[in-house]
Design an enzyme around this catalytic site. Structure first.
Site, PDB file in Angstrom:
ATOM      1  N   VAL A  82      18.265  17.668  94.570  1.00 51.25           N
ATOM      2  CA  VAL A  82      19.444  16.696  94.709  1.00 51.25           C
ATOM      3  C   VAL A  82      20.024  15.587  93.274  1.00 51.25           C
ATOM      4  O   VAL A  82      19.596  15.602  92.463  1.00 51.25           O
ATOM      5  CB  VAL A  82      19.108  15.405  95.633  1.00 51.25           C
ATOM      6  CG1 VAL A  82      20.090  14.486  95.652  1.00 51.25           C
ATOM      7  CG2 VAL A  82      18.034  15.395  96.708  1.00 51.25           C
ATOM      8  N   GLY A  83      21.708  16.126  93.413  1.00 48.89           N
ATOM      9  CA  GLY A  83      21.949  15.551  92.528  1.00 48.89           C
ATOM     10  C   GLY A  83      23.656  15.845  92.256  1.00 48.89           C
ATOM     11  O   GLY A  83      24.296  16.587  93.187  1.00 48.89           O
ATOM     12  N   VAL A  84      23.898  15.414  91.974  1.00 41.96           N
ATOM     13  CA  VAL A  84      26.063  14.696  92.427  1.00 41.96           C
ATOM     14  C   VAL A  84      26.383  15.133  90.646  1.00 41.96           C
ATOM     15  O   VAL A  84      26.314  14.357  89.591  1.00 41.96           O
ATOM     16  CB  VAL A  84      26.383  13.849  93.371  1.00 41.96           C
ATOM     17  CG1 VAL A  84      27.612  13.299  92.791  1.00 41.96           C
ATOM     18  CG2 VAL A  84      25.864  14.039  94.221  1.00 41.96           C
ATOM     19  N   ARG A  91      31.920   9.671  95.528  1.00 40.97           N
ATOM     20  CA  ARG A  91      33.330  10.499  96.405  1.00 40.97           C
ATOM     21  C   ARG A  91      32.304  10.872  97.443  1.00 40.97           C
ATOM     22  O   ARG A  91      33.362  12.110  98.093  1.00 40.97           O
ATOM     23  CB  ARG A  91      33.716  11.322  95.893  1.00 40.97           C
ATOM     24  CG  ARG A  91      34.476  11.604  94.813  1.00 40.97           C
ATOM     25  CD  ARG A  91      35.102  12.554  94.084  1.00 40.97           C
ATOM     26  NE  ARG A  91      35.437  12.994  93.606  1.00 40.97           N
ATOM     27  CZ  ARG A  91      36.309  13.667  92.293  1.00 40.97           C
ATOM     28  NH1 ARG A  91      36.847  14.581  92.947  1.00 40.97           N
ATOM     29  NH2 ARG A  91      36.685  13.188  90.719  1.00 40.97           N
ATOM     30  N   GLY A  92      31.515  10.081  97.404  1.00 39.16           N
ATOM     31  CA  GLY A  92      30.862  10.343  99.357  1.00 39.16           C
ATOM     32  C   GLY A  92      30.117  11.805  99.384  1.00 39.16           C
ATOM     33  O   GLY A  92      29.623  11.990 100.366  1.00 39.16           O
ATOM     34  N   LEU A  94      26.908  12.809  97.912  1.00 35.28           N
ATOM     35  CA  LEU A  94      25.784  12.142  98.300  1.00 35.28           C
ATOM     36  C   LEU A  94      24.976  12.181  99.634  1.00 35.28           C
ATOM     37  O   LEU A  94      24.550  12.874 100.317  1.00 35.28           O
ATOM     38  CB  LEU A  94      24.984  11.247  97.783  1.00 35.28           C
ATOM     39  CG  LEU A  94      23.640  11.143  97.438  1.00 35.28           C
ATOM     40  CD1 LEU A  94      22.690  12.408  97.680  1.00 35.28           C
ATOM     41  CD2 LEU A  94      22.796  10.212  96.941  1.00 35.28           C
ATOM     42  N   THR A  95      26.624  11.459 100.407  1.00 32.40           N
ATOM     43  CA  THR A  95      25.716  10.790 101.625  1.00 32.40           C
ATOM     44  C   THR A  95      26.121  11.999 102.580  1.00 32.40           C
ATOM     45  O   THR A  95      25.358  12.851 103.896  1.00 32.40           O
ATOM     46  CB  THR A  95      26.961   9.896 102.310  1.00 32.40           C
ATOM     47  OG1 THR A  95      26.840   8.934 101.659  1.00 32.40           O
ATOM     48  CG2 THR A  95      27.054   9.224 103.792  1.00 32.40           C
ATOM     49  N   SER A 118      13.765  10.310  91.397  1.00 27.58           N
ATOM     50  CA  SER A 118      14.316   9.533  90.779  1.00 27.58           C
ATOM     51  C   SER A 118      15.009   8.119  90.182  1.00 27.58           C
ATOM     52  O   SER A 118      14.982   7.856  88.977  1.00 27.58           O
ATOM     53  CB  SER A 118      15.378  10.860  89.752  1.00 27.58           C
ATOM     54  OG  SER A 118      16.806  10.650  90.734  1.00 27.58           O
ATOM     55  N   TYR A 123      17.766   5.743  97.917  1.00 26.85           N
ATOM     56  CA  TYR A 123      17.240   6.806  99.330  1.00 26.85           C
ATOM     57  C   TYR A 123      17.097   5.620 100.753  1.00 26.85           C
ATOM     58  O   TYR A 123      16.406   5.929 102.220  1.00 26.85           O
ATOM     59  CB  TYR A 123      16.209   7.733  99.230  1.00 26.85           C
ATOM     60  CG  TYR A 123      16.887   8.489  98.401  1.00 26.85           C
ATOM     61  CD1 TYR A 123      17.315   9.728  98.769  1.00 26.85           C
ATOM     62  CD2 TYR A 123      16.625   9.087  96.945  1.00 26.85           C
ATOM     63  CE1 TYR A 123      17.771  10.865  97.974  1.00 26.85           C
ATOM     64  CE2 TYR A 123      16.928   9.527  96.088  1.00 26.85           C
ATOM     65  CZ  TYR A 123      17.218  10.423  96.757  1.00 26.85           C
ATOM     66  OH  TYR A 123      17.742  12.105  95.968  1.00 26.85           O
ATOM     67  N   PHE A 411       7.829  17.463  93.371  1.00 26.85           N
ATOM     68  CA  PHE A 411       7.980  18.752  94.104  1.00 26.85           C
ATOM     69  C   PHE A 411       8.999  18.925  93.973  1.00 26.85           C
ATOM     70  O   PHE A 411       9.665  17.826  93.595  1.00 26.85           O
ATOM     71  CB  PHE A 411       7.958  18.709  95.899  1.00 26.85           C
ATOM     72  CG  PHE A 411       8.350  17.927  96.131  1.00 26.85           C
ATOM     73  CD1 PHE A 411       9.160  17.182  97.050  1.00 26.85           C
ATOM     74  CD2 PHE A 411       6.932  17.171  96.453  1.00 26.85           C
ATOM     75  CE1 PHE A 411       9.453  16.249  96.988  1.00 26.85           C
ATOM     76  CE2 PHE A 411       7.206  15.962  97.305  1.00 26.85           C
ATOM     77  CZ  PHE A 411       8.914  15.183  97.449  1.00 26.85           C
TER      78      PHE A 411
END
Length: 411
Positions: A82-84, A91-92, A94-95, A118, A123, A411
């Site tokens: 998971v990363g942006v 900017r939404g 991740l959502t 991280s 979350y 993981f």
């Protein structure tokens, strides 16, 4: 330029993973680790947000089976990658990735999603609750002794090649999974994560070493993987044993492995991370304080299919309770649910119009699900509200486990 979210194509993996490295600060994964991660990636479970040919967001999942109270192995999406991009935050993205991913998890029939964070602050807004903790230790072996149980001297120890011993060690791990909620049953290929040993990742320590514990007939009943990190002072040797993993099937094997690690020449410190918070070692050492136990968050759990998740685990005592659950991000879980369990292996969870006994969010339910966080402690923090006197104590006893849940590896 408009953003497009899509499932990863095989020929996009390198660009997708390069984006992830950049999102985590730009430090490159060693080639050995990168190739292993490529082989473990499930492309149909990997999402990317793209701006033209540039990947600006990512999220993926591995198909795990997670041990839950009672020993059942429950399908779970192990959320990862998971990363942006730093240029596209707030900017939404991740959502939108979390929205799509949880919809996909539900469609796949997986009752749970889990992750290691991280940044733990992120979350909770997506319904994840902190379900397990991990303990680290830094033990001064010049002052801390071990009081070992009967039978320890009968255990035979043997140094082995970490890779050649994989099959024996995996048999031990597989037998232990059902005993410890939070442990994943390792899928094919995942055993390689434990022995991938890039020289650049050793931090001045030795290559990975492995010692196995055997019964008289030669059966392997435990193992420890570790590194030796040398150091010298004006007083002489001051090395450290870095414990990467230790699993054993019985108390004697457990004690024999720890005694071995405590006695390695030229070392005065044993460091171990990611241990269960109820590790038997705490009851073997002569001085817990000089072992410096410390805890931190580990596995975060999200209930995706509420009735399926609650019916999949066992409960320590009989319980009949109506839960009023709030879940704005996955509204199919919202509402009142009656949980009835017999204190053995049978449980039933159904929608109900009856008055609620307890009120909580799906995040608190996720925190309590594996039995390591009590509903009573959550209520003391104002996170669970008792609506029927006595319901909190009854439900808290039922959800609590006999052993602390534990995630043995990331993981």
């Amino acid at each position: 330029m408009a953003l497009e979210m899509r499932i990863l194509q095989q020929d996009e993996w390198d660009v997708w993973f390069d984006h992830l490295e950049l999102a985590f600060g730009g430090v490159a994964e060693p080639p050995e680790g990168r190739e292993l991660l490529r082989s473990l990636t499930e492309p149909d479970r990997a999402l990317g947000s793209w701006e033209g040919e540039t990947c600006v967001g990512s999220a993926a999942a591995f198909s795990f089976r997670l041990s839950v109270p009672g020993g059942a192995l429950v399908p779970a999406a192990a959320v990862t990658f998971v990363g942006v991009a730093p240029t596209h935050r707030r900017r939404g993205i991740l959502t939108s990735l979390m929205r799509r991913q949880l919809d996909d998890v539900r469609a796949a029939g997986e009752p749970l999603a889990v992750l290691t964070a991280s940044d733990p602050a992120i979350y909770g807004r997506f319904g994840y609750g902190l379900a397990t903790y991990a303990m680290s230790l830094e033990i001064d072996t010049t002052r801390v002794r071990l009081d070992v149980p009967p039978g320890t001297d009968d255990v035979r120890l043997r140094l082995v090649d970490p890779e050649k011993s994989l099959a024996d060690c995996e048999r031990v791990y597989a037998e232990l999974v059902a005993r410890r909620p939070g442990a994943p049953a390792r899928q094919p290929g995942w055993e390689r994560m434990a022995v991938t040993d890039p020289p650049g990742e050793r931090g001045g320590a030795s290559p990975l070493m492995c010692v196995v514990a055997e019964r008289a007939d030669g059966e392997v009943v435990g193992y420890a993987r570790y590194r030796f990190k040398p150091d010298w002072t004006s007083s002489g040797a001051d090395g450290t044993v870095q414990v990467e993993a230790l699993d054993a099937l019985d108390p004697a094997a457990t004690a024999a492995l720890w005694r071995y690690l405590f006695s390695i020449d030229l070392t005065w410190t044993v460091r171990a991370a990611k241990r269960p918070v109820d590790d038997p070692l705490l009851h073997l050492v002569s001085d817990v304080r000089r072992s410096k136990p410390a805890t931190r968050d580990s596995l975060h759990l999200r209930v995706v299919d509420l009735p399926a998740a609650l019916e999949a685990r066992s409960y320590g005592t009989a319980v009949d309770v109506v839960l009023e659950v709030a879940d704005a991000f996955c509204p199919w879980n919202e509402g009142r649910w009656r949980l009835v369990a017999d204190g053995g292996g049978a449980a039933r969870c159904t929608r109900t119009a009856d008055a609620a006994d307890l009120e909580l969010s799906v995040g608190e339910l996720g925190a309590a699900y594996l039995g390591g966080v009590t509903l009573t402690s959550l209520a003391a923090a104002g996170r669970v509200r008792e609506l029927r006197p006595g319901a909190l104590a009854q439900a808290s006893r039922a959800f609590a486990g006999d052993v602390a849940p534990w995630l043995p590896h990331g993981f």
